[in-house]
Motif scaffolding. Structure first.
Motif, short mmCIF file in Angstrom:
data_model
loop_
_atom_site.label_atom_id
_atom_site.label_comp_id
_atom_site.label_asym_id
_atom_site.label_seq_id
_atom_site.Cartn_x
_atom_site.Cartn_y
_atom_site.Cartn_z
N LYS A 25 24.79 8.56 59.78
CA LYS A 25 26.04 8.23 60.47
C LYS A 25 26.35 9.19 61.62
CE LYS A 25 28.12 5.99 56.44
NZ LYS A 25 29.30 5.95 55.53
N LEU A 26 25.51 10.22 61.79
CA LEU A 26 25.79 11.23 62.80
C LEU A 26 24.66 11.40 63.80
CD1 LEU A 26 27.33 14.00 60.50
CD2 LEU A 26 28.55 12.28 61.83
N GLY A 27 23.55 10.74 63.61
CA GLY A 27 22.40 10.92 64.48
C GLY A 27 21.25 11.58 63.75
N GLU A 28 20.11 11.68 64.41
CA GLU A 28 18.90 12.20 63.79
C GLU A 28 18.78 13.72 63.91
OE1 GLU A 28 16.75 10.03 61.99
OE2 GLU A 28 18.67 9.02 62.31
N SER A 29 19.44 14.30 64.89
CA SER A 29 19.43 15.74 65.08
C SER A 29 20.85 16.16 65.44
CB SER A 29 18.45 16.15 66.18
OG SER A 29 18.47 17.55 66.36
N VAL A 30 21.48 16.93 64.57
CA VAL A 30 22.90 17.24 64.71
C VAL A 30 23.10 18.75 64.73
CG1 VAL A 30 25.17 17.08 63.60
CG2 VAL A 30 23.64 15.10 63.61
N ASN A 31 23.91 19.19 65.67
CA ASN A 31 24.32 20.59 65.77
C ASN A 31 25.84 20.63 65.60
OD1 ASN A 31 23.97 23.35 66.13
ND2 ASN A 31 24.18 23.23 68.35
N ALA A 32 26.30 21.19 64.50
CA ALA A 32 27.72 21.14 64.16
C ALA A 32 28.28 22.54 63.96
CB ALA A 32 27.94 20.33 62.89
N MET A 33 29.60 22.65 64.11
CA MET A 33 30.32 23.86 63.71
C MET A 33 31.26 23.49 62.57
SD MET A 33 32.93 26.45 65.73
CE MET A 33 31.69 27.64 66.21
N LEU A 34 31.30 24.34 61.55
CA LEU A 34 32.20 24.17 60.42
C LEU A 34 33.11 25.38 60.33
CD1 LEU A 34 33.03 22.77 57.67
CD2 LEU A 34 31.28 24.22 56.61
N LEU A 35 34.41 25.14 60.19
CA LEU A 35 35.35 26.23 59.95
C LEU A 35 35.38 26.55 58.46
CD1 LEU A 35 36.28 25.21 62.78
CD2 LEU A 35 38.62 25.77 62.07
N HIS A 36 35.00 27.78 58.13
CA HIS A 36 35.15 28.25 56.74
C HIS A 36 36.56 28.80 56.64
CE1 HIS A 36 34.78 30.08 52.90
NE2 HIS A 36 33.45 30.14 52.88
N THR A 37 37.45 28.07 55.99
CA THR A 37 38.87 28.42 56.01
C THR A 37 39.26 29.39 54.90
OG1 THR A 37 39.37 26.38 54.79
CG2 THR A 37 39.55 26.32 57.20
N GLY A 38 38.28 30.06 54.30
CA GLY A 38 38.58 31.10 53.31
C GLY A 38 38.93 30.52 51.96
N GLY A 39 39.92 31.13 51.30
CA GLY A 39 40.38 30.61 50.02
C GLY A 39 39.49 30.93 48.84
N LEU A 40 38.62 31.93 48.96
CA LEU A 40 37.71 32.24 47.86
C LEU A 40 38.45 32.75 46.62
CD1 LEU A 40 34.78 33.91 49.86
CD2 LEU A 40 34.94 31.56 49.03
N GLN A 41 39.65 33.29 46.82
CA GLN A 41 40.43 33.73 45.65
C GLN A 41 40.77 32.55 44.74
OE1 GLN A 41 43.96 33.49 44.69
NE2 GLN A 41 44.33 31.86 46.19
#
Length: 320
Positions: free
Chosen positions: A296-312
């Motif tokens: 659904k996104l293509g055959e080669s994808v370069n993405a950024m993901l925000l790691h919003t923390g919350g590990l506690q």
């Protein structure tokens, strides 16, 4: 302002949070193949914006959503901050430590009924340790008062104070999130992905990025079809239909942990050394992998993901 470091200004104390952000890069093609048995010749590359590294307690996107509220309070000589959250709230956890660090008095209005003292969540135990007072509000009243439109009643209960909506929603929360993207090169990404709870980070991301990249939110809530509308009211020129949110990756509902999600989190940590939280970022990354695997996104994808923390928040899953 009298904080941990003595009589200094808020600006001076906040400098420690303004260092360059860390980005970790991963080729996730292998985990896509393992979970979905798809070709290894396709490429999914993800840069993770490590907001989880900003601070051990004022973690993830929380600093950026809180900082303009804190600045506003400092400028108005308001020493009391009030906000809302559940028993494992990342937002209350961050606010309590921010109050402790910067010299504010804090009150947390907690959803639900007060438990016995020995049943208090580790999150709220931390809040008490850092000087936050806790007030409890039944779920019906909480739903009415925790959002921007319902703050007047709470403001009247705690004069003089600055009342911050749940999750740092509102214009001040947006300013901090938008500032995240002023120095990042975003043109090389096919999409930028963020978990969504209140919609504040998603709206701030839109405002910071503009039209330079495709922005996608992944809802951590089940049935929250109004999130696009809530985010769009803070994005000039955008209708709710133009705010893209994937709603099918809550994996059982808010703060629900399925065996699939637990195994996925474990695989990502063991293979890539990346710890995900169980409520937000894990579901967003799984959504990205699932969408890619199903072409659904293509055959080669370069993405950024925000790691919003919350590990506690893992402490809420310790017994399960």
């Amino acid at each position: 302002m009298q904080g941990l470091n003595g009589e200094v200004t808020f600006h001076e104390m906040a400098q420690d949070f303004e260092r360059p952000l860390e980005i970790s890069s991963y080729d996730l093609s292998g985990i896509v193949d393992r979970y979905f048995d798809t070709s290894r010749y396709r490429e999914l590359r993800v840069d993770v914006l490590r907001l989880d590294k900003v601070h051990p307690f004022i973690s993830g996107n929380k600093w950026f959503k809180l900082k303009h509220y804190l600045l506003s309070a400092s400028q108005q000589n308001i020493s009391h901050l009030v906000s809302f959250g559940g028993p494992f709230s990342n937002h209350l956890h961050a606010l309590a430590y921010a109050g402790y660090l910067f010299g504010f008095r804090t009150t947390g209005i907690v959803r639900g009924h007060a438990p016995a003292p020995d049943k208090l969540s580790p999150t709220l135990q931390d809040c008490l340790k850092w000087g936050m007072s806790l007030e409890w509000m039944d779920r019906q009243d909480y739903r009415r008062h925790a959002e921007v439109s319902g703050l007047e009643h709470v403001q009247a209960l705690f004069p003089p104070s600055l009342v911050i909506p749940e999750g740092g929603e509102g214009v001040d929360g947006l300013k901090g999130v938008a500032s995240l993207f002023q120095t990042l090169d975003l043109d090389r990404y096919d999409l930028i992905l963020t978990p969504v709870g209140s919609g504040t980070t998603l709206a701030g991301l839109h405002n910071g990025v503009g039209d330079s990249a495709r922005v996608v939110g992944v809802s951590a809530l089940k049935g929250a079809e109004d999130l696009s509308q809530r985010a769009a009211k803070y994005i000039p020129g955008k209708s709710p239909e133009q705010v893209e949110i994937w709603h099918d990756y809550h994996l059982g509902g808010f703060a629900k942990m399925s065996p699939l999600l637990r195994n996925f989190i474990s695989s990502v940590q063991s293979e890539y050394g990346l710890m995900l939280d169980p409520v937000y970022t894990s579901k967003a990354l799984y959504a990205l992998v699932h969408q890619f695997a199903h072409h659904k996104l293509g055959e080669s994808v370069n993405a950024m993901l925000l790691h919003t923390g919350g590990l506690q928040g893992w402490r809420g899953f310790r017994s399960s």
